[in-house]
Design an enzyme around this catalytic site. Structure first.
Site, PDB file in Angstrom:
ATOM      1  N   ASP A 254       0.842  -1.197   0.000  1.00  0.00           N
ATOM      2  CA  ASP A 254       0.000   0.000   0.000  1.00  0.00           C
ATOM      3  C   ASP A 254       0.876   1.246   0.000  1.00  0.00           C
ATOM      4  OD1 ASP A 254      -2.909   1.098   0.657  1.00  0.00           O
ATOM      5  OD2 ASP A 254      -1.470   2.255   1.836  1.00  0.00           O
TER       6      ASP A 254
ATOM      7  N   TYR B  65       3.182   9.776  -0.546  1.00  0.00           N
ATOM      8  CA  TYR B  65       4.228   9.163   0.292  1.00  0.00           C
ATOM      9  C   TYR B  65       5.627   9.381  -0.313  1.00  0.00           C
ATOM     10  CZ  TYR B  65       0.285   6.544   2.385  1.00  0.00           C
ATOM     11  OH  TYR B  65      -0.901   6.170   2.977  1.00  0.00           O
TER      12      TYR B  65
ATOM     13  N   LYS C 298      -2.673   5.763  -4.433  1.00  0.00           N
ATOM     14  CA  LYS C 298      -3.787   6.680  -4.167  1.00  0.00           C
ATOM     15  C   LYS C 298      -3.589   8.011  -4.875  1.00  0.00           C
ATOM     16  CE  LYS C 298      -3.704   4.701   0.471  1.00  0.00           C
ATOM     17  NZ  LYS C 298      -2.275   4.569   0.770  1.00  0.00           N
TER      18      LYS C 298
ATOM     19  N   HIS D 246      -7.602   9.542  -2.158  1.00  0.00           N
ATOM     20  CA  HIS D 246      -6.976   9.530  -0.835  1.00  0.00           C
ATOM     21  C   HIS D 246      -7.874  10.164   0.238  1.00  0.00           C
ATOM     22  CE1 HIS D 246      -2.655   9.177   0.881  1.00  0.00           C
ATOM     23  NE2 HIS D 246      -3.532   9.036   1.849  1.00  0.00           N
TER      24      HIS D 246
HETATM   25  N1  LIG Z   1      -5.292   6.433   3.575  1.00  0.00           N
HETATM   26  C1  LIG Z   1      -4.755   7.179   4.508  1.00  0.00           C
HETATM   27  O1  LIG Z   1      -5.086   8.359   4.684  1.00  0.00           O
HETATM   28  C2  LIG Z   1      -3.698   6.586   5.380  1.00  0.00           C
HETATM   29  C3  LIG Z   1      -3.253   7.267   6.531  1.00  0.00           C
HETATM   30  C4  LIG Z   1      -2.286   6.669   7.332  1.00  0.00           C
HETATM   31  C5  LIG Z   1      -1.776   5.426   6.983  1.00  0.00           C
HETATM   32  N2  LIG Z   1      -2.200   4.793   5.833  1.00  0.00           N
HETATM   33  C6  LIG Z   1      -1.659   3.474   5.424  1.00  0.00           C
HETATM   34  O2  LIG Z   1      -1.718   2.586   6.538  1.00  0.00           O
HETATM   35  C7  LIG Z   1      -0.391   2.084   6.797  1.00  0.00           C
HETATM   36  C8  LIG Z   1      -0.213   1.767   8.269  1.00  0.00           C
HETATM   37  O3  LIG Z   1      -0.523   2.876   9.077  1.00  0.00           O
HETATM   38  P1  LIG Z   1       0.588   3.688   9.901  1.00  0.00           P
HETATM   39  O4  LIG Z   1       1.889   3.602   9.191  1.00  0.00           O
HETATM   40  O5  LIG Z   1       0.010   5.026  10.164  1.00  0.00           O
HETATM   41  O6  LIG Z   1       0.619   2.999  11.319  1.00  0.00           O
HETATM   42  P2  LIG Z   1       0.671   1.542  11.984  1.00  0.00           P
HETATM   43  O7  LIG Z   1       0.920   0.495  10.963  1.00  0.00           O
HETATM   44  O8  LIG Z   1      -0.523   1.461  12.856  1.00  0.00           O
HETATM   45  O9  LIG Z   1       1.915   1.699  12.940  1.00  0.00           O
HETATM   46  C9  LIG Z   1       3.206   1.908  12.455  1.00  0.00           C
HETATM   47  C10 LIG Z   1       4.101   2.194  13.678  1.00  0.00           C
HETATM   48  O10 LIG Z   1       4.111   1.051  14.527  1.00  0.00           O
HETATM   49  C11 LIG Z   1       5.440   0.551  14.648  1.00  0.00           C
HETATM   50  N3  LIG Z   1       5.331  -0.914  14.567  1.00  0.00           N
HETATM   51  C12 LIG Z   1       5.037  -1.655  13.472  1.00  0.00           C
HETATM   52  N4  LIG Z   1       5.034  -2.969  13.786  1.00  0.00           N
HETATM   53  C13 LIG Z   1       5.323  -3.048  15.107  1.00  0.00           C
HETATM   54  C14 LIG Z   1       5.479  -4.129  15.990  1.00  0.00           C
HETATM   55  N5  LIG Z   1       5.333  -5.393  15.573  1.00  0.00           N
HETATM   56  N6  LIG Z   1       5.790  -3.854  17.290  1.00  0.00           N
HETATM   57  C15 LIG Z   1       5.929  -2.580  17.718  1.00  0.00           C
HETATM   58  N7  LIG Z   1       5.786  -1.515  16.908  1.00  0.00           N
HETATM   59  C16 LIG Z   1       5.500  -1.738  15.610  1.00  0.00           C
HETATM   60  C17 LIG Z   1       6.220   1.129  13.483  1.00  0.00           C
HETATM   61  O11 LIG Z   1       7.563   1.329  13.836  1.00  0.00           O
HETATM   62  P3  LIG Z   1       8.825   0.980  12.876  1.00  0.00           P
HETATM   63  O12 LIG Z   1       8.447   1.311  11.468  1.00  0.00           O
HETATM   64  O13 LIG Z   1       9.881   1.869  13.424  1.00  0.00           O
HETATM   65  O14 LIG Z   1       9.104  -0.475  13.070  1.00  0.00           O
HETATM   66  C18 LIG Z   1       5.516   2.470  13.294  1.00  0.00           C
HETATM   67  O15 LIG Z   1       6.013   3.421  14.230  1.00  0.00           O
HETATM   68  C19 LIG Z   1       0.505   3.221   6.277  1.00  0.00           C
HETATM   69  O16 LIG Z   1       1.834   2.843   6.123  1.00  0.00           O
HETATM   70  C20 LIG Z   1      -0.203   3.556   4.990  1.00  0.00           C
HETATM   71  O17 LIG Z   1       0.088   2.596   3.988  1.00  0.00           O
HETATM   72  C21 LIG Z   1      -3.152   5.358   5.050  1.00  0.00           C
END
Ligand SMILES: NC(=O)c1ccc[n+]([C@@H]2O[C@H](COP(=O)([O-])OP(=O)(O)OC[C@H]3O[C@@H](n4cnc5c(N)ncnc54)[C@H](OP(=O)(O)O)[C@@H]3O)[C@@H](O)[C@H]2O)c1
Length: 280
Positions: free
Chosen positions: A46, A51, A76, A109
């Site tokens: 994704d 990004y 997106k 998006h």
């Molecule tokens: N459509 C939208 O508007 C929108 C908005 C936000 C996000 N997204 C999508 O959703 C994806 C995921 O959301 P997100 O990146 O906001 O947050 P997330 O996946 O909820 O959390 C990511 C955070 O958690 C940490 N983490 C990941 N796995 C872990 C584990 N097993 N143990 C402990 N900590 C862990 C990561 O650290 P490290 O990387 O340092 O390991 C990072 O700081 C994004 O990458 C993007 O593709 C979309």
């Protein structure tokens, strides 16, 4: 290699239920992380125009041993590219950066309702899908009234809505509407993106009882309630750990314990307040 279940979308295509997100990951870091993710067994990536890592993602896919048709690739359309002509051009540019001639899923998006271009933009995505270069089309951050409007005005129901969703913010209203229209729910920030969920004592207790990590317990909860989930990590051990959540089966009591954490705590913006020029 973990066996990731597929979800069948309303247009008949299938999407892996657990994938890999790359928000806030620099282009070259995304290349390395996606390379590992594909090697570990992730088959859904994704990304998004905003990004700034479509090129790195594309390079990783091209260099991997996994055939392009075995990777489910989502990108997106950014807010500034709303409107028919800009959307068509933005899509071409995304394909160019990704180094591919199609994406599996193209999403709007944010709706940016104050600018009132999202219906026109949705019609552009319908055109893009008709060209065969986006296999499926959907939306992100759409609230019930945005979804209802594009459905009413175009008759075309998005296959999926990617929304902020985690145990602290479970979106019952949207999930109910998605269910009615057979729209898949994809959870962004599924781990609450560093906002304390993984340190929650209820999550810790469930994880300990299940013999898994807190992140695996939360991801297993998402899978159990039917979400598509796209955790992000740039830490090699966590990338592997998160994928292994597909083999975790929580008991009904454990699922209920995590569901009990709802507190309406959004970490992201209110989609009704986001407008095209907000983030540049
Ligand atoms: N459509 C939208 O508007 C929108 C908005 C936000 C996000 N997204 C999508 O959703 C994806 C995921 O959301 P997100 O990146 O906001 O947050 P997330 O996946 O909820 O959390 C990511 C955070 O958690 C940490 N983490 C990941 N796995 C872990 C584990 N097993 N143990 C402990 N900590 C862990 C990561 O650290 P490290 O990387 O340092 O390991 C990072 O700081 C994004 O990458 C993007 O593709 C979309």
């Amino acid at each position: 290699m973990p066996n990731v279940p597929d979800i069948t979308l309303r247009d008949g295509a299938t999407i892996p239920q657990l994938g890999f997100g790359v928000w806030q990951v620099e282009d070259d870091v995304a290349e390395t992380a996606v390379a590992q993710a594909l090697s570990d067994g992730y088959r859904l990536i994704d990304t998004a125009r905003i990004y700034g890592n479509e090129e790195g993602v594309g390079r990783a896919i091209a260099a991997s041993d996994v055939a392009r048709e075995d990777v489910y690739l989502t990108t997106k359309l950014w807010n500034k590219d709303q409107g028919r002509d800009k959307a068509l051009r933005a899509f071409d540019a995304s394909l160019e950066r990704l180094g591919t001639d199609y994406v599996d899923l193209y999403l709007i998006h944010w709706p940016c309702p104050k600018d009132d271009l999202y219906v026109e933009t949705w019609k552009a995505l319908i055109e893009i899908r008709a060209s065969g270069r986006a296999k499926s089309i959907g939306v992100s951050n759409f609230l019930p009234h945005h979804l209802q409007r594009i459905i009413d005005e175009t008759g075309e129901i998005p296959v999926l809505n990617q929304i902020e969703l985690h145990p602290y913010h479970q979106r019952a209203d949207l999930r109910e509407l998605h269910h009615q229209y057979d729209i898949a729910t994809e959870a962004w920030s599924p781990l609450s993106s560093g906002h304390g969920l993984l340190d929650d004592e209820v999550v810790a207790a469930v994880a300990q009882e299940a013999g898994v990590t807190p992140a695996q317990a939360v991801l297993a909860w998402h899978l159990a309630i039917g979400n598509v989930v796209i955790p992000k990590s740039v830490t090699p051990e966590r990338i592997t750990e998160n994928l292994a959540a597909v083999d975790v089966e929580l008991t009904p009591d454990q699922i209920a314990a995590i569901s009990g954490l709802e507190r309406g705590a959004a970490t992201g913006a209110n989609p009704d307040e986001v407008y095209i020029d907000l983030w540049g």
